[in-house]
Design a protein around this motif. Structure first.
Motif, PDB file in Angstrom:
ATOM      1  N   ASP A  47       0.834  -1.208   0.000  1.00  0.00           N
ATOM      2  CA  ASP A  47       0.000   0.000   0.000  1.00  0.00           C
ATOM      3  C   ASP A  47       0.868   1.257   0.000  1.00  0.00           C
ATOM      4  O   ASP A  47       0.553   2.249  -0.674  1.00  0.00           O
ATOM      5  N   VAL A  48       1.957   1.220   0.770  1.00  0.00           N
ATOM      6  CA  VAL A  48       2.865   2.375   0.802  1.00  0.00           C
ATOM      7  C   VAL A  48       3.478   2.585  -0.577  1.00  0.00           C
ATOM      8  O   VAL A  48       3.540   3.713  -1.090  1.00  0.00           O
ATOM      9  N   PHE A  49       3.926   1.496  -1.204  1.00  0.00           N
ATOM     10  CA  PHE A  49       4.507   1.601  -2.544  1.00  0.00           C
ATOM     11  C   PHE A  49       3.491   2.201  -3.523  1.00  0.00           C
ATOM     12  O   PHE A  49       3.815   3.083  -4.326  1.00  0.00           O
ATOM     13  N   ASP A  50       2.272   1.689  -3.468  1.00  0.00           N
ATOM     14  CA  ASP A  50       1.243   2.130  -4.412  1.00  0.00           C
ATOM     15  C   ASP A  50       0.848   3.591  -4.193  1.00  0.00           C
ATOM     16  O   ASP A  50       0.317   4.236  -5.102  1.00  0.00           O
ATOM     17  N   THR A  51       1.108   4.103  -3.005  1.00  0.00           N
ATOM     18  CA  THR A  51       0.773   5.497  -2.698  1.00  0.00           C
ATOM     19  C   THR A  51       1.876   6.450  -3.138  1.00  0.00           C
ATOM     20  O   THR A  51       1.614   7.466  -3.790  1.00  0.00           O
ATOM     21  N   ILE A  52       3.125   6.144  -2.787  1.00  0.00           N
ATOM     22  CA  ILE A  52       4.211   7.091  -3.059  1.00  0.00           C
ATOM     23  C   ILE A  52       4.711   6.999  -4.495  1.00  0.00           C
ATOM     24  O   ILE A  52       5.198   7.981  -5.060  1.00  0.00           O
ATOM     25  N   GLN A  53       4.567   5.832  -5.120  1.00  0.00           N
ATOM     26  CA  GLN A  53       5.112   5.666  -6.469  1.00  0.00           C
ATOM     27  C   GLN A  53       4.509   6.649  -7.478  1.00  0.00           C
ATOM     28  O   GLN A  53       5.259   7.303  -8.210  1.00  0.00           O
ATOM     29  N   PRO A  54       3.174   6.805  -7.551  1.00  0.00           N
ATOM     30  CA  PRO A  54       2.645   7.769  -8.526  1.00  0.00           C
ATOM     31  C   PRO A  54       3.034   9.206  -8.218  1.00  0.00           C
ATOM     32  O   PRO A  54       3.164  10.026  -9.139  1.00  0.00           O
ATOM     33  N   VAL A  55       3.241   9.525  -6.938  1.00  0.00           N
ATOM     34  CA  VAL A  55       3.672  10.876  -6.580  1.00  0.00           C
ATOM     35  C   VAL A  55       5.055  11.146  -7.158  1.00  0.00           C
ATOM     36  O   VAL A  55       5.293  12.151  -7.846  1.00  0.00           O
ATOM     37  N   LEU A  56       5.993  10.240  -6.902  1.00  0.00           N
ATOM     38  CA  LEU A  56       7.368  10.447  -7.363  1.00  0.00           C
ATOM     39  C   LEU A  56       7.477  10.293  -8.876  1.00  0.00           C
ATOM     40  O   LEU A  56       8.200  11.059  -9.533  1.00  0.00           O
ATOM     41  N   LYS A  57       6.770   9.336  -9.434  1.00  0.00           N
ATOM     42  CA  LYS A  57       6.799   9.161 -10.888  1.00  0.00           C
ATOM     43  C   LYS A  57       6.298  10.433 -11.571  1.00  0.00           C
ATOM     44  O   LYS A  57       6.881  10.908 -12.551  1.00  0.00           O
ATOM     45  N   GLY A  58       5.218  10.997 -11.015  1.00  0.00           N
ATOM     46  CA  GLY A  58       4.684  12.233 -11.579  1.00  0.00           C
ATOM     47  C   GLY A  58       5.661  13.389 -11.478  1.00  0.00           C
ATOM     48  O   GLY A  58       5.791  14.201 -12.404  1.00  0.00           O
ATOM     49  N   ILE A  59       6.380  13.474 -10.339  1.00  0.00           N
ATOM     50  CA  ILE A  59       7.373  14.541 -10.158  1.00  0.00           C
ATOM     51  C   ILE A  59       8.476  14.424 -11.212  1.00  0.00           C
ATOM     52  O   ILE A  59       8.870  15.418 -11.845  1.00  0.00           O
ATOM     53  N   PHE A  60       8.978  13.203 -11.413  1.00  0.00           N
ATOM     54  CA  PHE A  60      10.069  13.025 -12.372  1.00  0.00           C
ATOM     55  C   PHE A  60       9.589  13.221 -13.810  1.00  0.00           C
ATOM     56  O   PHE A  60      10.352  13.689 -14.651  1.00  0.00           O
ATOM     57  N   GLU A  61       8.356  12.879 -14.093  1.00  0.00           N
ATOM     58  CA  GLU A  61       7.820  13.138 -15.435  1.00  0.00           C
ATOM     59  C   GLU A  61       7.608  14.628 -15.655  1.00  0.00           C
ATOM     60  O   GLU A  61       7.873  15.150 -16.743  1.00  0.00           O
ATOM     61  N   GLU A  62       7.166  15.328 -14.615  1.00  0.00           N
ATOM     62  CA  GLU A  62       6.874  16.757 -14.740  1.00  0.00           C
ATOM     63  C   GLU A  62       8.141  17.597 -14.865  1.00  0.00           C
ATOM     64  O   GLU A  62       8.190  18.555 -15.629  1.00  0.00           O
ATOM     65  N   PHE A  63       9.176  17.223 -14.118  1.00  0.00           N
ATOM     66  CA  PHE A  63      10.361  18.078 -14.041  1.00  0.00           C
ATOM     67  C   PHE A  63      11.621  17.426 -14.607  1.00  0.00           C
ATOM     68  O   PHE A  63      12.701  17.995 -14.509  1.00  0.00           O
ATOM     69  N   GLY A  64      11.501  16.245 -15.211  1.00  0.00           N
ATOM     70  CA  GLY A  64      12.685  15.521 -15.680  1.00  0.00           C
ATOM     71  C   GLY A  64      13.211  15.951 -17.024  1.00  0.00           C
ATOM     72  O   GLY A  64      14.152  15.331 -17.540  1.00  0.00           O
ATOM     73  N   GLY A  65      12.642  16.972 -17.609  1.00  0.00           N
ATOM     74  CA  GLY A  65      13.161  17.483 -18.875  1.00  0.00           C
ATOM     75  C   GLY A  65      13.029  16.508 -20.029  1.00  0.00           C
ATOM     76  O   GLY A  65      13.853  16.516 -20.947  1.00  0.00           O
TER      77      GLY A  65
END
Length: 616
Positions: A248-266
């Motif tokens: 559950d922890v993985f499923d919660t934090i993964q989309p947050v971090l994935k979204g951050i890297f997609e948004e700001f990863g150039g």
């Protein structure tokens, strides 16, 4: 008109031609073109070219202006000549003819230049950080950091979390590093501590029934500095949830971090698949618990091929309990020069060396040497097919263990002509770290890394205990507050094999996240600490608040914390965390700009009831 500006230095374009405007900012650079002064005026938002000729009433004043003076100008917006348009600037179609000038802040001779890409010593940059931060790259890094934090907050709120603040002044608690202690004036001789993390407070929030918590939390640790770690303080995206499993922890934090890297990863690729790798496998395959999976090299155990072989060093080594030989495959690394270079690398890391085998096309030289004939004869035999051509293994190890074993190694590792393999042996803990570094160097030097990618992996199943081989004493290997997999039963039957519901998230060779499902049952907690040599009284004394709370209906809970500074460092494509921290300390944990740490006054010491003992 406003006292300082009608527009920012990024606002003006062709639609403003003919307007009278007011701009304020810093003199980025001055150019004198035959009596006409051109100034690039810069503020936080951009750059506007302003100019002044002898017809301007403030020309004589403008001649005195120098780099990094802070000025205000009034002027008329003019269109640039078509051939002088600068398409790289949003304001590149216009310029402003200066009619009035006010110097808001003159500047002394600069210790470092803001314009350009000159390199300066870190000590200079940190002492004059306010100037260093004016540079475009630093401005962009800090804006990126701010945007990332804002995005983190929004994404957490969108997942049903609320942000709560935890205390900054608290009690000392062992989080794996030294505390910063704060003396108490009201309680002489006693000390508060700055929190290494909000760990205990966020767990107490779960006991209090808040269910989902997050915070962009400051953490304070008296640590030795590294390129990817601040020596004093850092920020983390801290979160905790009740009634959850590890997944559950993985499923919660993964989309947050994935979204951050997609948004700001150039535009860099962000892996969708985040594998879960056990701590033991990560150490075995990559030599670290924070592997860089952009590197495809995976180390393997090849002990069976060296046991009883002609290579006496490894053969004798393998007779000892707990030893093994591991291979580091090196696709395309099959050249003697590269192999010798990597052997030297191992010696620089404190090892005697690193054995190697490389595979190449069979040569007339090697055939001649093997058969004891002349090279010309060998060439003829290869040409006629009398001697079979193809592939051969080379290097000292190949000669010692023979063709059958080298071929078995090659097949296990999936290598071919032009490839190599490097070998390290002994007790894994003694060589794993060097093997991991060697894997990184090999991957980078051979161009095997996919640089344009963020590769994530969850590292799971951390061991809870470790046993000192010399003393036989057992202590915690990792977080003592993780729930053991198997609960009380594993602690009572085979504690040294116990692994915790503890996990890290690695990305490109850095640890970004650490967390666990917490041990919320006092009886299991007491047992875990007992195994590590801590009695119940000591546990109650050191963690009384948490132990007491767990007696009153504690829910199962878990969470994690993601390092904000390190995430921004990766997104900004930096290798030093000080490039993404506004006011960092230097390598000696000193603030050269504010002169910290500083000596206390006698009155301060007296008020706190303290005395400083001079250090020799």
């Amino acid at each position: 008109m406003h006292a300082f500006r009608s527009h920012t230095c990024a606002d003006l374009n062709k639609s403003n031609v003919g307007e009278t405007v007011r701009l304020s900012g810093w003199v980025h650079r001055v150019r004198d073109h035959g009596g006409i002064l051109f100034i690039d005026l810069r503020d936080h938002y951009g750059v506007t070219q302003v100019l002044c000729d002898p017809d301007s009433p403030v020309f004589s004043q403008m001649e005195k202006v120098r780099s990094e003076w802070c000025i205000r100008i009034d002027g008329n917006v003019k269109a640039r000549d078509p051939e002088l348009v600068n398409p790289k600037l949003p304001t590149g179609e216009i310029e402003v003819f200066v009619r009035d000038l006010e110097v808001l802040g003159a500047a002394d001779e600069l210790p470092l230049m803001v314009f350009g890409d000159q390199e300066y010593p870190e000590e200079t940059r940190l002492k004059y950080r306010f100037l260093d931060l004016r540079r475009e790259a630093m401005q962009e890094n800090m804006k990126l950091r701010s945007d990332v934090v804002a995005s983190m907050r929004k994404r957490m709120w969108d997942q049903g979390f609320r942000e709560y603040q935890t205390p900054i002044i608290t009690a000392s608690s062992p989080e794996g590093a030294r505390d910063f202690l704060v003396p108490s004036r009201l309680h002489p001789g006693k000390f508060y501590a700055l929190p290494q993390a909000p760990q205990q407070f966020k767990q107490l929030m779960m006991v209090a029934g808040f269910d989902k918590y997050f915070q962009i939390a400051p953490c304070f640790r008296d640590e030795d500095p590294r390129a990817d770690r601040s020596p004093t303080d850092f920020y983390q995206l801290d979160m905790e949830m009740s009634f959850v499993t590890q997944q559950d922890v993985f499923d919660t934090i993964q989309p947050v971090l994935k979204g951050i890297f997609e948004e700001f990863g150039g535009g860099r690729k962000v892996d969708a698949d985040w594998p879960q790798i056990s701590y033991a496998d990560s150490a075995k395959w990559y030599g670290t618990d924070k592997p860089d999976l952009r590197n495809p090299i995976k180390m393997q155990d090849v002990s069976e091929h060296f046991a009883g072989s002609g290579f006496a060093i490894f053969a004798k080594l393998l007779e000892q309990e707990g030893t093994e030989v591991r291979a580091i495959p090196a696709p395309t690394g099959g050249g003697r020069k590269f192999c010798d270079r990597m052997n030297k690398f191992a010696q620089e890391q404190g090892l005697p060396g690193m054995g190697y085998i490389f595979w190449r096309e069979k040569t007339a030289d090697s055939v001649a040497q093997e058969l004891g004939i002349k090279v010309k004869e060998a060439q003829a035999m290869l040409k006629s097919g009398e001697v079979e051509g193809g592939m051969e293994a080379a290097g000292p190890l190949a000669k010692n263990i023979g063709p059958e074993r080298t071929e078995a190694i090659r097949q296990q590792l999936g290598l071919g002509i032009g490839d190599a393999a490097f070998f390290l042996g002994g007790k894994p803990k003694a060589f794993e770290a060097v093997a991991g570094r060697a894997r990184d160097v090999i991957g980078k030097e051979l161009g095997l890394l996919d640089e344009d990618r963020f590769a994530f992996a969850w590292i799971v199943d951390f061991p809870i205990f470790q046993k000192d081989e010399d003393t036989g004493e057992v202590d915690f290997d990792h977080n003592p507050f993780s729930m053991p997999q198997g609960g009380m039963e594993i602690l009572e039957t085979d504690p040294l094999s116990a692994t915790g519901f503890q996990y890290d998230l690695a990305c490109n060779g850095y640890e970004l996240v650490s967390g666990a499902i917490r041990n919320h049952k006092p009886e299991i907690m007491f047992k875990a600490f007992e195994i590590a040599g801590y009695g119940e009284d000591e546990v109650r004394k050191r963690f009384g608040g948490m132990v007491n709370a767990f007696k009153y209906g504690a829910p199962p809970h878990g969470g994690c914390a993601a390092g904000v500074d390190r995430i921004v460092m990766l997104l900004a494509d930096q290798v030093n965390i000080r490039e993404v921290v506004m006011f960092p300390m230097n390598q000696r944990a000193e603030d050269l700009m504010m002169n910290a740490p500083s000596d206390p006054t006698s009155d301060q010491l007296m008020e706190l009831g303290l005395r400083v003992i001079p250090q020799e």
